[in-house]
Every structure is written in C-alpha cells, then in structure tokens.
Write a protein that holds these residues in place. Structure first.
Motif, PDB file in Angstrom:
ATOM      1  N   ALA A  91       1.179  15.252   0.522  1.00  0.00           N
ATOM      2  CA  ALA A  91       2.387  15.380   1.340  1.00  0.00           C
ATOM      3  C   ALA A  91       2.771  16.853   1.508  1.00  0.00           C
ATOM      4  CB  ALA A  91       3.533  14.600   0.703  1.00  0.00           C
ATOM      5  N   ALA A  92       2.656  17.633   0.437  1.00  0.00           N
ATOM      6  CA  ALA A  92       2.978  19.058   0.537  1.00  0.00           C
ATOM      7  C   ALA A  92       2.029  19.782   1.487  1.00  0.00           C
ATOM      8  CB  ALA A  92       2.922  19.700  -0.849  1.00  0.00           C
ATOM      9  N   ALA A  93       0.753  19.449   1.424  1.00  0.00           N
ATOM     10  CA  ALA A  93      -0.220  20.078   2.328  1.00  0.00           C
ATOM     11  C   ALA A  93       0.070  19.710   3.771  1.00  0.00           C
ATOM     12  CB  ALA A  93      -1.634  19.659   1.943  1.00  0.00           C
ATOM     13  N   PHE A  98       2.260  21.278   9.146  1.00  0.00           N
ATOM     14  CA  PHE A  98       3.213  21.121  10.244  1.00  0.00           C
ATOM     15  C   PHE A  98       4.108  22.343  10.386  1.00  0.00           C
ATOM     16  CE2 PHE A  98       2.756  16.333   9.890  1.00  0.00           C
ATOM     17  CZ  PHE A  98       1.999  16.254  11.052  1.00  0.00           C
ATOM     18  N   ARG A  99       4.499  22.953   9.277  1.00  0.00           N
ATOM     19  CA  ARG A  99       5.306  24.161   9.338  1.00  0.00           C
ATOM     20  C   ARG A  99       4.549  25.304  10.011  1.00  0.00           C
ATOM     21  NH1 ARG A  99       9.827  25.270   5.890  1.00  0.00           N
ATOM     22  NH2 ARG A  99       9.553  27.251   6.923  1.00  0.00           N
ATOM     23  N   TRP A 100       3.277  25.462   9.657  1.00  0.00           N
ATOM     24  CA  TRP A 100       2.466  26.526  10.267  1.00  0.00           C
ATOM     25  C   TRP A 100       2.285  26.281  11.760  1.00  0.00           C
ATOM     26  CZ3 TRP A 100      -1.568  26.302   5.817  1.00  0.00           C
ATOM     27  CH2 TRP A 100      -1.087  27.025   4.731  1.00  0.00           C
ATOM     28  N   ILE A 101       2.073  25.039  12.129  1.00  0.00           N
ATOM     29  CA  ILE A 101       1.937  24.722  13.556  1.00  0.00           C
ATOM     30  C   ILE A 101       3.246  25.018  14.278  1.00  0.00           C
ATOM     31  CG2 ILE A 101       1.640  22.834  15.193  1.00  0.00           C
ATOM     32  CD1 ILE A 101      -0.391  21.646  13.175  1.00  0.00           C
ATOM     33  N   LYS A 102       4.374  24.671  13.641  1.00  0.00           N
ATOM     34  CA  LYS A 102       5.679  24.924  14.248  1.00  0.00           C
ATOM     35  C   LYS A 102       5.918  26.426  14.429  1.00  0.00           C
ATOM     36  CE  LYS A 102      10.558  23.944  13.653  1.00  0.00           C
ATOM     37  NZ  LYS A 102      11.581  23.372  12.783  1.00  0.00           N
TER      38      LYS A 102
END
Length: 105
Positions: A91-93, A98-102
């Motif tokens: 889940a953390a990965a 998703f954060r990096w994509i955002k």
C-alpha cells in the motif's frame, strides 16, 4: 509531364480488401484471447506472487540457555505480522507511485 507508375501495386478489389480486414480481425481476436487468458483466470493473476512471497528466513523457535530449559516460539505472531507488513509495504509503494505521478502531472 506524366508520372512514372512502374512498380506501383495494382488496385485491390473491395472483396479482397474485406477478406484482408476479416483475416486481420480474426488474428487480432486470437492475440487478444491469448493475452487476456482464459475466463477462469483473473486479470491480476500474475501479481499473485507479490502477496505470497516467501519470507526471507523461516521462523524458528528461540532456544534459551540451558539454565532456563525452555524455548520461545514467536512463529504464530511473526507469520501474521509478515502478512500484515506485506500489505502495508504494498500500500505504501502504491501510494508513493500515485504521489509521484501526481507531482509530474
């Protein structure tokens, strides 16, 4: 001035074109079936190994020194914690991805 048309392929009739299109569609359908797998196989079947990866080391009971004459068996708790931590790490990965994509978008 006239254009030199030597080597230009001949025109294809509509029947031949339709036959080529049908052949292409049937080959594409066959490839799609191979890529997707059978109906009883899930889409994420290949990711199953991520959740059932073997632990780095097998759990063993700790044998205490001779004066205590007993052992400690943490295996039931350790196996459960390994399963919980596997989901937390996954889940953390996923969250980080998703954060990096955002950030990029």
């Amino acid at each position: 001035m006239k254009v030199d048309e030597t080597g230009t392929p001949q025109t294809v009739s509509f029947a031949e074109a339709d036959q080529k299109i049908d052949d292409y569609k049937s080959k594409a359908d066959a490839q799609r079936t191979l890529a997707a797998g059978t109906a009883d196989k899930g889409m994420f079947e290949g990711f199953k190994a991520l959740w059932s990866a073997p632990p780095v080391q097998a759990c063993e009971a700790f044998v205490l020194p001779a004066r205590f004459a007993q052992s400690i068996d943490p295996c039931p708790v350790a196996d459960g914690m390994r399963a919980v931590m596997a989901y937390i790490w996954a889940a953390a990965a996923l969250f980080l991805c998703f954060r990096w994509i955002k950030e990029v978008l």
